[in-house]
Design a protein around this motif. Structure first.
Motif, PDB file in Angstrom:
ATOM      1  N   THR A  12       0.690  -1.162  -0.204  1.00  0.00           N
ATOM      2  CA  THR A  12       0.187  -0.305   0.106  1.00  0.00           C
ATOM      3  C   THR A  12       0.783   1.278  -0.297  1.00  0.00           C
ATOM      4  O   THR A  12       2.005   1.527   0.999  1.00  0.00           O
ATOM      5  N   SER A  13       1.008   2.293  -1.225  1.00  0.00           N
ATOM      6  CA  SER A  13       1.669   4.052  -0.913  1.00  0.00           C
ATOM      7  C   SER A  13       0.699   4.490  -0.966  1.00  0.00           C
ATOM      8  O   SER A  13      -0.880   4.536  -1.996  1.00  0.00           O
ATOM      9  N   LEU A  14       1.173   5.831  -0.331  1.00  0.00           N
ATOM     10  CA  LEU A  14       0.180   6.564  -0.378  1.00  0.00           C
ATOM     11  C   LEU A  14       1.443   7.891  -0.294  1.00  0.00           C
ATOM     12  O   LEU A  14       2.511   8.255  -0.694  1.00  0.00           O
ATOM     13  N   LEU A  15       0.583   8.701  -2.001  1.00  0.00           N
ATOM     14  CA  LEU A  15       1.555  10.467  -2.634  1.00  0.00           C
ATOM     15  C   LEU A  15       0.838  11.144  -1.250  1.00  0.00           C
ATOM     16  O   LEU A  15      -0.319  11.156  -1.412  1.00  0.00           O
ATOM     17  N   ILE A  16       1.451  12.067  -0.472  1.00  0.00           N
ATOM     18  CA  ILE A  16       1.222  13.728   0.238  1.00  0.00           C
ATOM     19  C   ILE A  16       1.384  13.910  -0.640  1.00  0.00           C
ATOM     20  O   ILE A  16       3.122  14.481  -0.834  1.00  0.00           O
ATOM     21  N   VAL A  17       0.485  15.478  -0.863  1.00  0.00           N
ATOM     22  CA  VAL A  17       0.937  16.542  -2.001  1.00  0.00           C
ATOM     23  C   VAL A  17      -0.297  17.781  -0.817  1.00  0.00           C
ATOM     24  O   VAL A  17      -0.850  18.204  -0.822  1.00  0.00           O
ATOM     25  N   ASP A  18       1.661  18.718  -0.553  1.00  0.00           N
ATOM     26  CA  ASP A  18       1.223  20.097  -0.174  1.00  0.00           C
ATOM     27  C   ASP A  18       1.408  20.649   0.060  1.00  0.00           C
ATOM     28  O   ASP A  18       3.841  19.805  -0.183  1.00  0.00           O
ATOM     29  N   ASP A  19       1.742  21.558  -0.646  1.00  0.00           N
ATOM     30  CA  ASP A  19       3.245  22.750  -0.607  1.00  0.00           C
ATOM     31  C   ASP A  19       3.948  23.271   0.954  1.00  0.00           C
ATOM     32  O   ASP A  19       4.834  23.849   0.800  1.00  0.00           O
ATOM     33  N   SER A  20       2.987  23.077   1.465  1.00  0.00           N
ATOM     34  CA  SER A  20       3.485  23.490   2.979  1.00  0.00           C
ATOM     35  C   SER A  20       4.304  22.093   3.407  1.00  0.00           C
ATOM     36  O   SER A  20       3.027  21.013   3.924  1.00  0.00           O
ATOM     37  N   ARG A  21       5.430  21.955   4.019  1.00  0.00           N
ATOM     38  CA  ARG A  21       6.321  20.880   4.398  1.00  0.00           C
ATOM     39  C   ARG A  21       6.004  20.662   5.899  1.00  0.00           C
ATOM     40  O   ARG A  21       5.996  18.931   5.674  1.00  0.00           O
ATOM     41  N   VAL A  22       5.313  21.600   6.404  1.00  0.00           N
ATOM     42  CA  VAL A  22       5.102  21.039   7.576  1.00  0.00           C
ATOM     43  C   VAL A  22       4.197  20.410   7.537  1.00  0.00           C
ATOM     44  O   VAL A  22       3.605  19.514   7.989  1.00  0.00           O
ATOM     45  N   SER A  23       2.466  20.327   6.636  1.00  0.00           N
ATOM     46  CA  SER A  23       1.622  19.479   6.390  1.00  0.00           C
ATOM     47  C   SER A  23       1.676  18.142   6.061  1.00  0.00           C
ATOM     48  O   SER A  23       1.535  17.232   6.506  1.00  0.00           O
ATOM     49  N   ARG A  25      -0.420   3.458  10.287  1.00  0.00           N
ATOM     50  CA  ARG A  25       0.023   2.701   8.774  1.00  0.00           C
ATOM     51  C   ARG A  25       1.427   2.306   8.861  1.00  0.00           C
ATOM     52  O   ARG A  25       1.785   2.612   7.687  1.00  0.00           O
ATOM     53  N   PRO A  26       1.988   1.780   9.711  1.00  0.00           N
ATOM     54  CA  PRO A  26       3.862   1.987   9.356  1.00  0.00           C
ATOM     55  C   PRO A  26       4.383   1.054   8.166  1.00  0.00           C
ATOM     56  O   PRO A  26       5.114   0.856   7.952  1.00  0.00           O
ATOM     57  N   SER A  27       3.151   0.153   8.156  1.00  0.00           N
ATOM     58  CA  SER A  27       3.634  -0.651   6.616  1.00  0.00           C
ATOM     59  C   SER A  27       3.416  -0.061   5.361  1.00  0.00           C
ATOM     60  O   SER A  27       3.889  -0.557   4.406  1.00  0.00           O
ATOM     61  N   TRP A  28       2.894   0.910   5.789  1.00  0.00           N
ATOM     62  CA  TRP A  28       2.492   1.517   3.660  1.00  0.00           C
ATOM     63  C   TRP A  28       3.806   2.150   3.365  1.00  0.00           C
ATOM     64  O   TRP A  28       4.843   2.986   4.123  1.00  0.00           O
ATOM     65  N   THR A  29       3.569   2.701   2.343  1.00  0.00           N
ATOM     66  CA  THR A  29       5.540   3.379   1.697  1.00  0.00           C
ATOM     67  C   THR A  29       4.296   4.568   1.551  1.00  0.00           C
ATOM     68  O   THR A  29       3.557   4.684   1.059  1.00  0.00           O
ATOM     69  N   LEU A  30       4.911   5.982   1.706  1.00  0.00           N
ATOM     70  CA  LEU A  30       4.978   7.033   1.375  1.00  0.00           C
ATOM     71  C   LEU A  30       6.042   8.231   0.972  1.00  0.00           C
ATOM     72  O   LEU A  30       7.173   7.650   0.922  1.00  0.00           O
ATOM     73  N   VAL A  31       5.687   8.519   0.344  1.00  0.00           N
ATOM     74  CA  VAL A  31       5.601   9.061  -1.122  1.00  0.00           C
ATOM     75  C   VAL A  31       5.393  10.938  -0.954  1.00  0.00           C
ATOM     76  O   VAL A  31       4.435  11.174  -0.992  1.00  0.00           O
ATOM     77  N   GLU A  32       6.272  11.971  -1.335  1.00  0.00           N
ATOM     78  CA  GLU A  32       6.188  13.436  -0.759  1.00  0.00           C
ATOM     79  C   GLU A  32       6.252  13.614  -1.860  1.00  0.00           C
ATOM     80  O   GLU A  32       7.013  13.537  -2.884  1.00  0.00           O
ATOM     81  N   GLN A  48       5.189   5.560 -10.737  1.00  0.00           N
ATOM     82  CA  GLN A  48       4.743   4.892 -10.028  1.00  0.00           C
ATOM     83  C   GLN A  48       3.601   4.377  -9.659  1.00  0.00           C
ATOM     84  O   GLN A  48       2.251   5.737  -9.878  1.00  0.00           O
ATOM     85  N   THR A  49       2.656   3.071  -9.662  1.00  0.00           N
ATOM     86  CA  THR A  49       1.445   3.251  -8.930  1.00  0.00           C
ATOM     87  C   THR A  49       1.026   3.837  -7.225  1.00  0.00           C
ATOM     88  O   THR A  49       2.012   3.015  -6.962  1.00  0.00           O
ATOM     89  N   PHE A  50       0.139   3.982  -7.551  1.00  0.00           N
ATOM     90  CA  PHE A  50      -0.066   4.767  -6.308  1.00  0.00           C
ATOM     91  C   PHE A  50      -1.894   4.183  -5.714  1.00  0.00           C
ATOM     92  O   PHE A  50      -1.928   3.985  -5.992  1.00  0.00           O
ATOM     93  N   THR A  51      -1.453   3.716  -4.335  1.00  0.00           N
ATOM     94  CA  THR A  51      -2.820   3.060  -3.745  1.00  0.00           C
ATOM     95  C   THR A  51      -4.131   4.123  -3.670  1.00  0.00           C
ATOM     96  O   THR A  51      -4.978   4.367  -3.558  1.00  0.00           O
ATOM     97  N   TYR A  52      -3.523   5.294  -2.820  1.00  0.00           N
ATOM     98  CA  TYR A  52      -4.303   6.442  -1.940  1.00  0.00           C
ATOM     99  C   TYR A  52      -3.280   7.628  -2.224  1.00  0.00           C
ATOM    100  O   TYR A  52      -1.683   7.831  -2.103  1.00  0.00           O
ATOM    101  N   CYS A  53      -4.264   8.996  -2.444  1.00  0.00           N
ATOM    102  CA  CYS A  53      -3.605  10.247  -2.275  1.00  0.00           C
ATOM    103  C   CYS A  53      -3.850  11.113  -1.082  1.00  0.00           C
ATOM    104  O   CYS A  53      -5.479  11.474  -1.299  1.00  0.00           O
ATOM    105  N   THR A  54      -3.304  11.883  -0.946  1.00  0.00           N
ATOM    106  CA  THR A  54      -3.900  13.276  -0.450  1.00  0.00           C
ATOM    107  C   THR A  54      -3.059  14.311  -0.376  1.00  0.00           C
ATOM    108  O   THR A  54      -2.389  14.436  -1.181  1.00  0.00           O
ATOM    109  N   MET A  55      -3.758  15.217  -0.934  1.00  0.00           N
ATOM    110  CA  MET A  55      -3.842  16.289  -1.822  1.00  0.00           C
ATOM    111  C   MET A  55      -4.313  17.720  -0.944  1.00  0.00           C
ATOM    112  O   MET A  55      -5.641  18.041  -1.289  1.00  0.00           O
ATOM    113  N   ASP A  56      -3.138  18.671  -1.005  1.00  0.00           N
ATOM    114  CA  ASP A  56      -3.546  20.416  -0.671  1.00  0.00           C
ATOM    115  C   ASP A  56      -4.694  20.823  -1.650  1.00  0.00           C
ATOM    116  O   ASP A  56      -4.353  20.725  -3.102  1.00  0.00           O
TER     117      ASP A  56
END
Length: 127
Positions: A8-19, A31-38, A52-60
């Motif tokens: 499971t992989s998550l793409l985290i998209v936000d212009d704020s480094r803190v977020s 979810r410690p087993s997830w692969t996280l990419v920013e 690459q293929t992502f399972t999920y994505c958070t997007m600002d």
């Protein structure tokens, strides 16, 4: 012989480094087993998703350059199986309506344990 389940992989998209850091920390705790990419922009997110293929994505939503809603629309078109949550401090009804039209989850900022849990619950509700 069984086929291994893809990670499971998550793409985290936000212009704020803190977020991005807060989302990463909260997701890793749950979810410690997830692969996280920013990614720091919609354009960067599209480039990463093309490679690459992502399972999920958070997007600002509000980012310089491409708006998160525009990036989300392109990601959903090009990767129809991707589950996506739009994070925004802009809680106007128009933003929620746009998220619904795109078939993605609207999550109100600030980034918190509650908002990240809301996104994870949405992601996993289809699996």
């Amino acid at each position: 012989m069984t086929t291994p389940t893809p990670a499971t992989s998550l793409l985290i998209v936000d212009d704020s480094r803190v977020s991005r850091m807060m989302i990463r920390t909260l997701v890793q705790a749950k979810r410690p087993s997830w692969t996280l990419v920013e990614a720091a922009s919609g354009d960067e997110a599209l480039a990463l998703a093309a490679a690459q293929t992502f399972t999920y994505c958070t997007m600002d939503i509000n980012m310089p350059g491409m708006l998160g809603t525009d990036a989300a629309e392109r990601l959903k078109r090009d990767h129809p199986g991707l589950r996506l949550a739009l994070f925004s401090a802009n809680i106007q009804e128009s933003q929620k309506t746009r998220a619904a039209e795109l078939g993605v989850k609207f999550v109100a900022k600030p980034v918190s344990d509650k908002s990240v849990t809301e996104a994870i619950t949405f992601f996993e509700s289809a699996t």
